[in-house]
Write a protein that holds these residues in place. Structure first.
Motif, PDB file in Angstrom:
ATOM      1  N   ASP A 153       7.915 -44.006 -26.570  1.00  0.00           N
ATOM      2  CA  ASP A 153       8.654 -42.767 -26.374  1.00  0.00           C
ATOM      3  C   ASP A 153       9.971 -42.783 -27.134  1.00  0.00           C
ATOM      4  O   ASP A 153      10.814 -43.636 -26.912  1.00  0.00           O
ATOM      5  CB  ASP A 153       8.929 -42.605 -24.865  1.00  0.00           C
TER       6      ASP A 153
ATOM      7  N   GLY B  76      10.602 -47.907 -16.916  1.00  0.00           N
ATOM      8  CA  GLY B  76       9.647 -46.814 -16.795  1.00  0.00           C
ATOM      9  C   GLY B  76       9.026 -46.788 -15.407  1.00  0.00           C
ATOM     10  O   GLY B  76       8.074 -46.065 -15.159  1.00  0.00           O
TER      11      GLY B  76
ATOM     12  N   LEU C  71      10.725 -43.654 -11.706  1.00  0.00           N
ATOM     13  CA  LEU C  71      10.198 -42.419 -11.116  1.00  0.00           C
ATOM     14  C   LEU C  71       8.932 -42.679 -10.301  1.00  0.00           C
ATOM     15  O   LEU C  71       8.695 -42.009  -9.293  1.00  0.00           O
ATOM     16  CB  LEU C  71       9.931 -41.384 -12.207  1.00  0.00           C
TER      17      LEU C  71
ATOM     18  N   SER D 225      17.080 -30.863 -17.328  1.00  0.00           N
ATOM     19  CA  SER D 225      16.051 -31.030 -16.290  1.00  0.00           C
ATOM     20  C   SER D 225      16.681 -30.907 -14.914  1.00  0.00           C
ATOM     21  O   SER D 225      17.844 -31.255 -14.723  1.00  0.00           O
ATOM     22  CB  SER D 225      15.433 -32.429 -16.359  1.00  0.00           C
TER      23      SER D 225
END
Ligand code: ADP
Length: 684
Positions: free
Chosen positions: A498, A506, A509, A533
């Motif tokens: 990414d 990562g 979340l 966001s």
């Protein structure tokens, strides 16, 4: 005329009469006689040849005046015995007097209706076989005549009998087929293609209702009820398979979908063998089975296989990323530690290097903690530990915690608190709640270069249960639509190469999602690429009975001077850790005693009654920390024992308390946390 001789002369005396009329009559009579004779001859010829039997007899005497061959043959009697009615009866019905009497009764009844007999079964005199006739009589009483006709119908009756038998047999085997197939939920069938190309189904078991939703009768003459439920996407293929089977007389096999209105789509497997009939039709015998369940399992297996491959791939990528996430800070720590060892470093340089080492260490710890958390979640070890917390206090704490970091980046951090004070309390798992919020605020700051990061919450009363909804809004890089679901999956960040992912495991979340769901809520994101966001999560109020007192809602305050200095026993077998703890405790301790095993700890505690606090490592050679604590508790219930463990696994805290420890701290020890813990007990 009469002749006489007169004078030798013969002469005739006579009269002349006109006989013309007479002559004419005579001629007519002759003609009539000839005609009658001719007619009689013709009639006789006809009667002789006729397949119908005729006989004429005098009623008064019973004498037979005419009989043809067909008559004698029909009754299986020699024609020469047909001279008299009584001889006839005697011969034909000799063994069947009852029948004979009935016939005579009928004849004597004078009722024309009773003179006809449709089927008369007669036992043949010699062979005793039964033959059949249809007979009728006509009485011409004025002429004293009775005319009888008879036809041999044996072969028809036999044929009919055969037919009936065949029919009965067919019905019987049909019945057997129905009984046999009644319990088969699938379809057993005979299926025929006429020479004109149209189809019908002469035989179908009741299972046709399950397979095609129609009855066997519906398709006796037509294929329509079946054709209309075969899935449109499969229909052409099925027909061409049938055609192929017909042309090559090869067995037919196919899998296709059936969609009966109001029912779910079903998968059907069909197999049958064709046979060519004399009239050019082709007929197949076979069966259809519902294979929906098998198809579903097949699909699931394929999906599971793909998923397994995918997760295998993701796990490899994850490991590569973890390795990167551990090596990078490790390189930082080792590299800058070496640099620190250089002589002649300015104070500023030293400070800079130490800061880098600290940050690298923090980063590595975060990664390790994330890995432990996700492993616990995956192993189902995570449990909820509820206590009542004051949300507002938590939010304020996080606000002041992150404010410096945000300001350093030039971002404005805003906390909106719009709830009344009494609405701030909720019973939930404070650790997990904090972990979610911390992760989301951290991400918001991480992925925002300028603008504002704002967070806050609202109370929602949903069917009696209290639910809190939190939001964390940023003006950062945003998340593309197609990634908005994936970012909540574990391992995904690792996979994406990414460009947007900054350093990180990562896992954050994925952990947050698992926690939010455990707390009866959810987590989701609303984001526009390039604009920013907003992450949301909700949690539900847990039952108060589950609540335990918590230490989390007590913030770590500025260090205060303790009323008195402490004698501290440190049980630690690792040298680096010993050094570190000594440094941390320096300010608090009056005396620090270092031992390296559980046994030593027990012994020294027995001797030295002035020890105020024991920092007990758990993983120790020989007697471990739990066992040592238990031993110490046998003679000293007062001393404060704080367990320190490197595992941070679920249940460690409970185990420590059970063994007799007062509290628990995870390694690497955070200085502030340790001071806070010590103070907590000391100020009691
Ligand atoms: P990481 O440790 O990589 O931050 P997370 O699970 O916390 O792992 O986040 C997963 C991914 O979601 C990140 O790599 C990033 O691409 C994206 N992401 C998370 N939060 C934000 C945000 N506030 N803005 C933009 N992208 C974000």
């Amino acid at each position: 005329s009469q002749p006489r001789t007169i004078n030798n002369v013969v002469c005739w005396d006579g009269i002349e009469v006109d006989i013309t009329k007479q002559k004419l009559i005579e001629d007519e009579l002759i003609r009539a006689r000839d005609k009658a004779e001719k007619n009689e001859i013709q009639l006789n010829a006809i009667l002789e040849k006729s397949p119908t039997g005729f006989a004429i007899n005098k009623i008064s005497t019973g004498e037979v005046t005419y009989v043809n061959k067909a008559f004698a043959d029909a009754y299986h009697i020699p024609i020469e015995l047909c001279t008299n009615v009584s001889t006839f009866f005697e011969y034909v019905y000799g063994d069947q007097m009852e029948m004979a009497n009935k016939i005579l009764d009928d004849i004597n009844s004078n009722d024309p209706e009773r003179m006809k007999w449709e089927v008369v079964p007669i036992t043949e005199k010699k062979t005793k076989e039964i033959f059949y006739v249809t007979a009728s009589n006509m009485m011409l009483r004025k002429l004293d005549l009775m005319i009888s006709t008879v036809t041999d119908i044996t072969s028809q009756v036999r044929n009919e009998g055969e037919l009936k038998k065949a029919k009965e047999k067919a019905e019987e085997s049909g019945e057997k087929f129905r009984k046999l197939s009644a319990n088969v939920p699938d379809l057993i069938f005979q299926f025929t293609r006429r020479p004109d190309g149209s189809y019908y189904v002469p035989i179908a078991s009741d299972g046709i209702k399950n397979v095609f939703g129609c009855s066997p009768e519906d398709v006796l003459d037509s294929f329509e009820p079946i054709a209309k439920v075969i899935h449109p996407e499969d229909a052409d293929r099925v027909i061409s398979d049938i055609e192929y089977s017909a042309t090559h007389l090869a067995y037919f096999t196919s899998e296709f979908r059936v969609q009966i209105p109001g029912r779910e789509i079903q998968w059907i497997y069909s197999r049958s063998t064709p046979e060519k009939l004399d009239d050019g039709s082709i007929t197949w015998y076979g069966f259809n089975v519902n294979i929906t369940q098998r198809k579903k399992i097949e699909d699931e297996l394929i999906k599971a296989k793909e998923k397994a491959e995918e997760s295998d791939r993701l796990k490899s990528a994850f490991l590569a990323n973890m390795s990167h996430e551990i090596r990078t800070p490790m390189n930082g720590i080792l590299g800058f530690t070496n640099l620190l060892l250089q002589p002649d470093l300015s104070g500023e340089e030293q400070e800079k290097y130490i800061d880098i080492i600290k940050k690298s260490g923090d980063r590595m710890l975060t990664t390790v903690n994330d890995i432990i958390d996700i492993s616990r979640i995956e192993a189902g070890l995570e449990e909820l530990n509820a206590s009542e917390i004051n949300i507002n206090e938590q939010m304020n704490y996080l606000y002041s915690f992150f404010k410096p970091e945000a300001e350093k980046k030039g971002i404005k951090l805003v906390y909106k608190n719009e709830l009344a004070e009494k609405e701030h309390g909720i019973v939930t798992d404070p650790d997990k709640f904090n972990s979610i919020l911390t992760n989301l605020i951290k991400n918001a700051i991480k992925y925002t270069e300028k603008g504002v990061v704002e967070f806050g919450y609202a109370l929602i009363n949903k069917d009696q249960t209290q639910e809190l909804k939190f939001y964390i809004k940023d003006t950062g890089i945003g998340i593309p639509k197609n990634r908005q679901k994936a970012i909540f999956d574990r391992f995904v960040q690792a996979d994406i190469e990414d460009i947007q992912a900054k350093q990180g495991s990562g896992l954050g979340l994925a952990i947050s999602k698992a926690y939010a769901e455990m707390m009866g809520g959810n987590i989701w994101v609303d984001s526009k690429e390039g604009k920013g966001s907003t992450f949301y999560f909700s949690i539900k109020q847990m039952p108060v009975s589950k609540a335990k007192p918590s230490i989390i809602d007590n913030q770590i305050k500025e260090e205060e001077n303790l009323r008195e200095k402490l004698n501290i026993l440190v049980v630690e077998d690792d040298e680096t850790s010993q050094q570190f703890i000594s440094l941390v405790l320096e300010k608090l301790a009056n005396k620090i005693i270092m031992v390296q095993s559980g046994l030593e700890a027990v012994e020294i505690s027995k001797k030295d009654t002035e020890i105020h606090l024991i920092l007990m490592d758990i993983q120790l050679p020989g007697m471990n920390g739990y066992e040592a604590t238990k031993e110490i508790r046998k003679f000293n219930k007062e001393v404060i024992i704080i367990a320190q463990t490197a595992y941070a696994l679920a249940g460690d805290k409970e185990k420590a308390i059970e063994a007799g420890c007062n509290d628990y701290i995870t390694k690497p020890i955070n200085q502030e946390e340790l001071v806070y813990l010590i103070k907590k007990y000391w100020e009691k």
